[in-house]
Design an enzyme around this catalytic site. Structure first.
Site, PDB file in Angstrom:
ATOM      1  N   GLY A 221       0.822  -1.199   0.000  1.00 14.00           N
ATOM      2  CA  GLY A 221       0.000   0.000   0.000  1.00 14.00           C
ATOM      3  C   GLY A 221       0.855   1.248   0.000  1.00 14.00           C
ATOM      4  O   GLY A 221       1.774   1.383  -0.811  1.00 14.00           O
ATOM      5  N   ASP A 251      -4.619  -4.135  -8.449  1.00 14.50           N
ATOM      6  CA  ASP A 251      -4.732  -4.633  -9.825  1.00 14.50           C
ATOM      7  C   ASP A 251      -3.967  -3.717 -10.782  1.00 14.50           C
ATOM      8  O   ASP A 251      -3.327  -4.192 -11.724  1.00 14.50           O
ATOM      9  CB  ASP A 251      -6.204  -4.708 -10.245  1.00 14.50           C
ATOM     10  CG  ASP A 251      -7.031  -5.569  -9.292  1.00 14.50           C
ATOM     11  OD1 ASP A 251      -6.470  -6.522  -8.720  1.00 14.50           O
ATOM     12  OD2 ASP A 251      -8.222  -5.270  -9.106  1.00 14.50           O
TER      13      ASP A 251
HETATM   14  O1  RIB Z   1      -9.367  -5.787  -6.736  1.00 18.65           O
HETATM   15  C1  RIB Z   1     -10.568  -5.069  -6.841  1.00 18.65           C
HETATM   16  C2  RIB Z   1     -11.616  -5.920  -7.471  1.00 18.65           C
HETATM   17  O2  RIB Z   1     -11.906  -7.003  -6.617  1.00 18.65           O
HETATM   18  C3  RIB Z   1     -12.940  -5.233  -7.682  1.00 18.65           C
HETATM   19  O3  RIB Z   1     -13.036  -4.563  -8.918  1.00 18.65           O
HETATM   20  C4  RIB Z   1     -13.936  -6.366  -7.516  1.00 18.65           C
HETATM   21  O4  RIB Z   1     -14.596  -6.705  -8.693  1.00 18.65           O
HETATM   22  C5  RIB Z   1     -13.140  -7.542  -6.965  1.00 18.65           C
HETATM   23  O5  RIB Z   1     -12.897  -8.475  -7.925  1.00 18.65           O
END
Ligand code: RIB
Length: 300
Positions: A221, A251
């Site tokens: 983070g 992500d």
């Molecule tokens: O990492 C975030 C994601 O986790 C969100 O967009 C949600 O869909 C879950 O998959």
């Protein structure tokens, strides 16, 4: 031309409500208006890498509902090749997300069509997977599908990046294909009985490497990331920013990491760039809607 990054993973409609506090059992609280946004760890990674200018494809499944149309549109708009985005009868994956006052999030995922992405689908997409420079995997689709995709990628010489999220037990031969294994501190502790998320990240990284992955990245983070290879560990800082919503920041980090690895960066250099992209991704509401585009100024 072959893709730089192929993502095999989930696509979800994110149903997001902001709350002052989360309800306890049997309790009701009022939240903000509902926002329905494109998400899912796989789709988020594909969109983030596509926005950054990558040649990206996704192998995933939506349902045949309105959410599926939203999700396909978001991927398409980011320049992601959706020729392997399959459609199943029934609902798309959905994530029920609450965002609290500290910009932190809690997520429940209903897999829907993600649960119907099979090994057969992977084998049918072997040409695309095998030609990629990097194949990025997470764990919101059935585990046999993940294992099959990792093997198909590795057998063809593609680099496998495995994000152990959400954290579940995985076979050691899957971990051994990861280069790197990407985890946050909680996922690291999950894999390491007797260790705590609060342990020194260098200690966690060294212990993770003993489980077999070729390399590891621990995301921390606002504290950046810790990169671990058999040659040693390196700490990577994160720019200081004021977060609005942290959903999907991990992500975005992983997507940027994959793209830079595909372009030949070493792991530490790729992670330094990824930390800046991850910091940019917390500056707006939602996951994909806050991802930076190629040429945008990134926090430093
Ligand atoms: O990492 C975030 C994601 O986790 C969100 O967009 C949600 O869909 C879950 O998959």
């Amino acid at each position: 031309m072959a893709h730089e990054v192929v993502v095999v993973g989930s696509v979800n409609a994110d149903l997001v409500v902001r709350v002052d506090r989360r309800p306890g059992p049997g309790e009701t609280v009022l939240g903000s208006d509902l926002a329905t946004l494109p998400g899912g760890k796989g789709a988020n990674q594909a969109v983030a890498a596509g926005r950054l200018g990558g040649r990206v494809a996704i192998l995933a499944r939506t349902g045949d509902d309105g959410h599926g149309t939203l999700l396909r549109g978001a991927l398409d708009a980011a320049g992601v090749d959706v020729s392997r985005l399959l459609v199943s009868e029934g609902p798309s994956g959905v994530a029920l997300i609450t965002v609290g006052p500290d910009s932190d999030n809690s997520i429940i995922v209903s897999p829907g069509a993600n649960g119907r992405l099979t090994e057969h689908d992977v084998l049918a997409a072997r040409d695309v997977i095998g030609a990629a420079k990097v194949v990025s995997l997470q764990l919101e689709i059935p585990q046999p599908t993940v294992v099959c995709a990792a093997r198909a990628a590795a057998d063809a010489g593609a680099r496998v990046v495995l994000n152990l999220s959400p954290a579940v037990a995985v076979p050691s031969d899957l971990l051994a294909l990861a280069d790197p294994l990407v985890v946050n501190e909680h996922e690291a502790a999950f894999l390491l009985p007797g260790r705590e998320a609060s342990d020194e990240p260098e200690t966690l990284a060294t212990a993770l490497l003993e489980l077999g992955p070729k390399s590891v990245v621990i995301t921390r983070g606002p504290d950046g990331a810790l990169v671990g290879t058999p040659d040693g560990t390196a700490s990577v800082p994160s720019p200081r920013v004021e977060p609005v919503d942290t959903t999907g920041a991990g992500d975005a980090f992983t997507a940027a990491l994959c793209l830079r690895l595909a372009r030949g960066d070493d792991l530490e250099t790729a992670a330094r760039f990824a930390a800046r992209v991850g910091a940019a991704a917390v500056l707006g509401e939602g996951a994909q809607s806050s991802y930076p585009a190629e040429g945008d100024e990134l926090p430093s």
